[in-house]
Design a protein around this motif. Structure first.
Motif, PDB file in Angstrom:
ATOM      1  N   PHE A 353       0.814  -1.222   0.000  1.00  0.00           N
ATOM      2  CA  PHE A 353       0.000   0.000   0.000  1.00  0.00           C
ATOM      3  C   PHE A 353       0.847   1.272   0.000  1.00  0.00           C
ATOM      4  O   PHE A 353       0.329   2.355   0.184  1.00  0.00           O
ATOM      5  CB  PHE A 353      -0.943  -0.003   1.205  1.00  0.00           C
ATOM      6  N   ARG A 354       2.158   1.113  -0.187  1.00  0.00           N
ATOM      7  CA  ARG A 354       3.081   2.250  -0.275  1.00  0.00           C
ATOM      8  C   ARG A 354       2.977   3.147   0.958  1.00  0.00           C
ATOM      9  O   ARG A 354       2.768   4.338   0.889  1.00  0.00           O
ATOM     10  CB  ARG A 354       2.816   3.040  -1.556  1.00  0.00           C
ATOM     11  N   GLN A 355       3.152   2.520   2.122  1.00  0.00           N
ATOM     12  CA  GLN A 355       3.030   3.231   3.387  1.00  0.00           C
ATOM     13  C   GLN A 355       4.405   3.556   3.976  1.00  0.00           C
ATOM     14  O   GLN A 355       5.423   2.972   3.600  1.00  0.00           O
ATOM     15  CB  GLN A 355       2.241   2.389   4.394  1.00  0.00           C
ATOM     16  N   SER A 356       4.391   4.460   4.941  1.00  0.00           N
ATOM     17  CA  SER A 356       5.622   4.861   5.615  1.00  0.00           C
ATOM     18  C   SER A 356       6.153   3.724   6.485  1.00  0.00           C
ATOM     19  O   SER A 356       5.395   3.022   7.164  1.00  0.00           O
ATOM     20  CB  SER A 356       5.354   6.089   6.496  1.00  0.00           C
ATOM     21  N   TRP A 357       7.484   3.562   6.486  1.00  0.00           N
ATOM     22  CA  TRP A 357       8.113   2.543   7.322  1.00  0.00           C
ATOM     23  C   TRP A 357       8.231   2.994   8.778  1.00  0.00           C
ATOM     24  O   TRP A 357       8.555   2.171   9.642  1.00  0.00           O
ATOM     25  CB  TRP A 357       9.478   2.177   6.758  1.00  0.00           C
ATOM     26  N   VAL A 358       7.973   4.250   9.044  1.00  0.00           N
ATOM     27  CA  VAL A 358       7.991   4.718  10.437  1.00  0.00           C
ATOM     28  C   VAL A 358       6.940   3.975  11.250  1.00  0.00           C
ATOM     29  O   VAL A 358       7.172   3.574  12.391  1.00  0.00           O
ATOM     30  CB  VAL A 358       7.748   6.242  10.501  1.00  0.00           C
TER      31      VAL A 358
END
Length: 399
Positions: A353-358
């Motif tokens: 889903f192309r989300q932040s790795w934070v």
């Protein structure tokens, strides 16, 4: 044996949603692709009314409307309802309407008692629409040129009366990166898509309020947004209203078809999620389940692992301490398995889903924040001051 018992309980709470996520990740697919070749696409060109409620949306309304106007393989009209905006929303849309006759802007009628602003705006938009396929689109959504045509094909092939797409969620601030990615994660971890598509039960109803598409005839039979007039969370309540009326609903992965940045600050994230909480996770009878399941399965494994590795003992009796030391390697392996189950699906979500790795690295913190939002909404409800939105209180019908 306290440590082992806690570890096994945490593993159970982590394993069940992890297995469901794995199954759902296969079932949660994009809308079908369009036929290859221009002639094939042109032969089946849907006619769609794109309906956009807008209240103080000057930052994004132009990009939203322009993305819709760039749609291919569809005939469309775009109607924007200016819902008592105090900014330049209406002026921006009027300028677009001058350049493209497919665009109209209307002023919202006065908000009646018992209605939430968005539901009233959507219902008013439906009365203005000319076509038989209605798409309700939030003003912060951007569509790809083939998105509408593919969603219309999904509506037809699914044989459902209401379908919904989950766009790619853009994030900027730390709070956004921690909390917004949990939308897709929670969906796939706890909603059995197989059951949703085979059972008419209203409890299986779910969607994304950012983008709905429906057939007008079914919408009018259900009562449209009038059926959920006092709701702040049409992503849940509208699909359930359709199901109660005997219609099917479905959802799809719109990550590559649409994008949306819901909020732009920590406070907006907090209050934006809190306004929906009482109709979702923080509903009466559900807050306990979500607190135990999420805390035990997503937070406790990491917490126990840190405590165990630090040398902390969980038994007071000397003999039981000796037993605990003997079984500690087993308990650590169980906790490690629980953590792997939790983080592996967060990693999958970050990639797919192309989300932040934070949010992946701080997953337990994100879960604690999510639960804090839910309990904040509950406490606000208890003291008689439920969370409102955009200057409007929760309708009296929900108090």
């Amino acid at each position: 044996m306290t440590l082992v018992g806690l570890a096994l309980g945490a593993l159970l709470c982590a394993a069940a949603p992890a297995l469901l996520y794995l199954w759902n990740s296969v079932l949660f697919r994009e809308p079908p692709a369009l036929p290859s070749g221009g002639d094939a696409a042109a032969a089946d060109q849907p006619v769609i009314s794109v309906l956009i409620p807008a209240r103080n949306e000057e930052l994004g309304i132009e990009a939203c409307v322009r993305s819709v106007l760039a749609s291919r393989h569809v005939e469309l009209e775009v109607i924007v309802l200016d819902d008592a905006s105090t900014d330049r929303t209406a002026d921006i849309v009027r300028a677009l309407a001058v350049a493209d006759p497919r665009v109209r802007v209307q002023s919202a009628p006065p908000l009646p008692d018992g209605w939430a602003g968005k539901q009233h705006a959507c219902f008013a938009l439906s009365q203005l629409a000319r076509y038989d396929i209605l798409t309700f689109l939030d003003a912060d959504v951007r569509l790809r040129p083939d998105a509408l045509a593919r969603m219309a094909r999904f509506l037809r092939e699914s044989k459902c009366a209401l379908v919904s797409g989950f766009p790619h969620q853009e994030t900027g601030t730390l709070f956004e990166r921690l909390l917004i990615p949990l939308i897709n994660w929670l969906l796939l971890s706890f909603l059995p898509l197989w059951g949703m598509r085979r059972s008419p039960r209203a409890a299986f109803g779910a969607g994304c309020g950012q983008w709905f598409m429906t057939a007008r005839a079914a919408y009018e039979t259900v009562g449209g947004h009038g059926a959920v007039r006092s709701s702040f969370h049409d992503g849940l309540t509208l699909p359930r209203a359709y199901r109660k009326a005997g219609f099917g609903t479905d959802i799809c992965d719109a990550t590559h078809l649409a994008s949306c940045r819901m909020y732009r600050s920590a406070s907006a994230v907090w209050f934006g999620l809190a306004k929906n909480a009482r109709e979702g996770m923080a509903a009466t009878g559900q807050i306990g389940f979500w607190t135990v399941t999420l805390f035990c399965g997503q937070v406790v494994p990491a917490l126990l692992l840190v405590l165990a590795l630090s040398g902390l003992t969980f038994e007071a009796d000397p003999h039981e301490r000796t037993v605990e030391q003997a079984v500690r390697p087993f308990a650590l392996s169980v906790l490690g398995s629980a953590i792997v189950m939790s983080l592996s699906k967060r990693c999958h979500a970050a990639v797919h889903f192309r989300q932040s790795w934070v949010g992946v690295l701080l997953h337990p913190v994100a879960i604690l924040l999510l639960l804090a939002v839910q309990w904040y909404a509950v406490l606000r409800w208890v003291i008689g001051k439920p969370v409102g939105w955009k200057g409007r209180a929760l309708p009296a019908a929900k108090l």
